[in-house]
Scaffold this motif. Structure first.
Motif, PDB file in Angstrom:
ATOM      1  N   GLU A 133       0.827  -1.202   0.000  1.00  0.00           N
ATOM      2  CA  GLU A 133       0.000   0.000   0.000  1.00  0.00           C
ATOM      3  C   GLU A 133       0.866   1.258   0.000  1.00  0.00           C
ATOM      4  O   GLU A 133       0.635   2.182  -0.789  1.00  0.00           O
ATOM      5  N   ALA A 134       1.850   1.315   0.851  1.00  0.00           N
ATOM      6  CA  ALA A 134       2.715   2.492   0.940  1.00  0.00           C
ATOM      7  C   ALA A 134       3.476   2.710  -0.366  1.00  0.00           C
ATOM      8  O   ALA A 134       3.573   3.842  -0.854  1.00  0.00           O
ATOM      9  N   ILE A 135       3.985   1.651  -0.938  1.00  0.00           N
ATOM     10  CA  ILE A 135       4.739   1.764  -2.182  1.00  0.00           C
ATOM     11  C   ILE A 135       3.824   2.179  -3.328  1.00  0.00           C
ATOM     12  O   ILE A 135       4.150   3.078  -4.108  1.00  0.00           O
ATOM     13  N   ALA A 136       2.657   1.559  -3.432  1.00  0.00           N
ATOM     14  CA  ALA A 136       1.721   1.911  -4.509  1.00  0.00           C
ATOM     15  C   ALA A 136       1.251   3.355  -4.387  1.00  0.00           C
ATOM     16  O   ALA A 136       1.155   4.069  -5.389  1.00  0.00           O
ATOM     17  N   ARG A 137       0.970   3.799  -3.188  1.00  0.00           N
ATOM     18  CA  ARG A 137       0.538   5.192  -3.001  1.00  0.00           C
ATOM     19  C   ARG A 137       1.635   6.166  -3.389  1.00  0.00           C
ATOM     20  O   ARG A 137       1.382   7.179  -4.033  1.00  0.00           O
TER      21      ARG A 137
ATOM     22  N   ILE B  34       4.316   5.665  -5.426  1.00  0.00           N
ATOM     23  CA  ILE B  34       4.633   5.604  -6.851  1.00  0.00           C
ATOM     24  C   ILE B  34       3.452   6.083  -7.694  1.00  0.00           C
ATOM     25  O   ILE B  34       3.633   6.796  -8.678  1.00  0.00           O
ATOM     26  N   GLY B  35       2.248   5.693  -7.305  1.00  0.00           N
ATOM     27  CA  GLY B  35       1.059   6.039  -8.084  1.00  0.00           C
ATOM     28  C   GLY B  35       0.594   7.467  -7.913  1.00  0.00           C
ATOM     29  O   GLY B  35      -0.089   8.013  -8.780  1.00  0.00           O
ATOM     30  N   GLY B  36       0.973   8.078  -6.797  1.00  0.00           N
ATOM     31  CA  GLY B  36       0.564   9.462  -6.555  1.00  0.00           C
ATOM     32  C   GLY B  36      -0.940   9.632  -6.636  1.00  0.00           C
ATOM     33  O   GLY B  36      -1.697   8.792  -6.126  1.00  0.00           O
ATOM     34  N   ASP B  37      -1.382  10.680  -7.323  1.00  0.00           N
ATOM     35  CA  ASP B  37      -2.818  10.943  -7.406  1.00  0.00           C
ATOM     36  C   ASP B  37      -3.493  10.164  -8.534  1.00  0.00           C
ATOM     37  O   ASP B  37      -4.680  10.313  -8.767  1.00  0.00           O
ATOM     38  N   ARG B  38      -2.741   9.294  -9.228  1.00  0.00           N
ATOM     39  CA  ARG B  38      -3.331   8.475 -10.300  1.00  0.00           C
ATOM     40  C   ARG B  38      -4.129   7.293  -9.766  1.00  0.00           C
ATOM     41  O   ARG B  38      -4.949   6.722 -10.487  1.00  0.00           O
TER      42      ARG B  38
ATOM     43  N   ARG C  12      11.810  -3.786  -2.893  1.00  0.00           N
ATOM     44  CA  ARG C  12      12.328  -3.449  -4.226  1.00  0.00           C
ATOM     45  C   ARG C  12      11.580  -4.203  -5.317  1.00  0.00           C
ATOM     46  O   ARG C  12      11.307  -3.660  -6.390  1.00  0.00           O
ATOM     47  N   ARG C  13      11.228  -5.438  -5.057  1.00  0.00           N
ATOM     48  CA  ARG C  13      10.448  -6.196  -6.044  1.00  0.00           C
ATOM     49  C   ARG C  13       9.059  -5.586  -6.193  1.00  0.00           C
ATOM     50  O   ARG C  13       8.541  -5.470  -7.307  1.00  0.00           O
ATOM     51  N   LEU C  14       8.464  -5.184  -5.098  1.00  0.00           N
ATOM     52  CA  LEU C  14       7.168  -4.505  -5.170  1.00  0.00           C
ATOM     53  C   LEU C  14       7.267  -3.211  -5.978  1.00  0.00           C
ATOM     54  O   LEU C  14       6.370  -2.908  -6.767  1.00  0.00           O
ATOM     55  N   GLU C  15       8.338  -2.456  -5.783  1.00  0.00           N
ATOM     56  CA  GLU C  15       8.525  -1.225  -6.555  1.00  0.00           C
ATOM     57  C   GLU C  15       8.476  -1.507  -8.058  1.00  0.00           C
ATOM     58  O   GLU C  15       7.779  -0.823  -8.807  1.00  0.00           O
ATOM     59  N   VAL C  16       9.208  -2.513  -8.486  1.00  0.00           N
ATOM     60  CA  VAL C  16       9.262  -2.862  -9.904  1.00  0.00           C
ATOM     61  C   VAL C  16       7.887  -3.286 -10.394  1.00  0.00           C
ATOM     62  O   VAL C  16       7.415  -2.839 -11.446  1.00  0.00           O
ATOM     63  N   GLN C  17       7.232  -4.144  -9.654  1.00  0.00           N
ATOM     64  CA  GLN C  17       5.949  -4.669 -10.107  1.00  0.00           C
ATOM     65  C   GLN C  17       4.868  -3.587 -10.108  1.00  0.00           C
ATOM     66  O   GLN C  17       4.029  -3.561 -11.008  1.00  0.00           O
ATOM     67  N   VAL C  18       4.887  -2.709  -9.122  1.00  0.00           N
ATOM     68  CA  VAL C  18       3.915  -1.618  -9.088  1.00  0.00           C
ATOM     69  C   VAL C  18       4.156  -0.683 -10.274  1.00  0.00           C
ATOM     70  O   VAL C  18       3.205  -0.287 -10.965  1.00  0.00           O
ATOM     71  N   ARG C  19       5.403  -0.331 -10.530  1.00  0.00           N
ATOM     72  CA  ARG C  19       5.705   0.533 -11.687  1.00  0.00           C
ATOM     73  C   ARG C  19       5.261  -0.117 -12.993  1.00  0.00           C
ATOM     74  O   ARG C  19       4.666   0.532 -13.856  1.00  0.00           O
ATOM     75  N   ASP C  20       5.544  -1.403 -13.145  1.00  0.00           N
ATOM     76  CA  ASP C  20       5.137  -2.117 -14.359  1.00  0.00           C
ATOM     77  C   ASP C  20       3.616  -2.119 -14.509  1.00  0.00           C
ATOM     78  O   ASP C  20       3.096  -1.901 -15.608  1.00  0.00           O
ATOM     79  N   LEU C  21       2.914  -2.364 -13.421  1.00  0.00           N
ATOM     80  CA  LEU C  21       1.451  -2.376 -13.472  1.00  0.00           C
ATOM     81  C   LEU C  21       0.911  -1.001 -13.835  1.00  0.00           C
ATOM     82  O   LEU C  21       0.026  -0.875 -14.688  1.00  0.00           O
ATOM     83  N   LEU C  22       1.427   0.041 -13.223  1.00  0.00           N
ATOM     84  CA  LEU C  22       0.960   1.392 -13.528  1.00  0.00           C
ATOM     85  C   LEU C  22       1.253   1.760 -14.976  1.00  0.00           C
ATOM     86  O   LEU C  22       0.422   2.397 -15.641  1.00  0.00           O
TER      87      LEU C  22
END
Length: 121
Positions: A3-7, A9-13, A102-112
């Motif tokens: 949740e923290a990583i997605a918020r 990286i995703g910002g207001d999107r 770090r793996r979550l960062e990559v996967q969240v960025r890829d998903l977004l």
């Protein structure tokens, strides 16, 4: 952690929630420490169950425990469902927590990135 990583990286999107199948009522110290080491805000994070998040309003639901986590969701949900199998770092040392983050960062960025692309015709 997700949740923290997605918020961040995703910002207001996006609007991100995290919920577990067996919430403990507290966020593990290792999770909070890893997020802080990597520069993510941790204020307001809490351990939640599926009943504590608005599943019906979600467009995408990601299970971090593999496909078994998705099988427990109500069949009536219309959200796109994804399954990522990530190690639960609970009880491990800092290097494992950091690696999972770090793996979550990559996967969240890829998903977004994927969600922001126009659909193929």
């Amino acid at each position: 952690m997700a949740e923290a990583i997605a918020r961040a990286i995703g910002g207001d999107r996006i609007v991100a929630y995290s919920a577990g199948l067996t919430p403990t009522g507290r966020v593990a110290a290792g999770t909070l420490n890893a997020l802080q080491r990597l520069g993510y805000p941790t204020a307001g994070l809490a351990s939640k169950g599926l009943d504590d998040v608005p599943l019906e309003e979600m467009d995408v639901i990601v299970s971090l425990v593999g496909p078994d986590g998705l099988r427990l969701l109500p069949a009536s949900l219309t959200a796109h469902r994804l399954s990522w199998s990530l190690r639960d770092p609970y009880g491990d040392d800092d290097t494992v927590y950091d690696a999972v983050a770090r793996r979550l960062e990559v996967q969240v960025r890829d998903l977004l990135d994927e969600l922001s692309r126009p659909p193929l015709r």
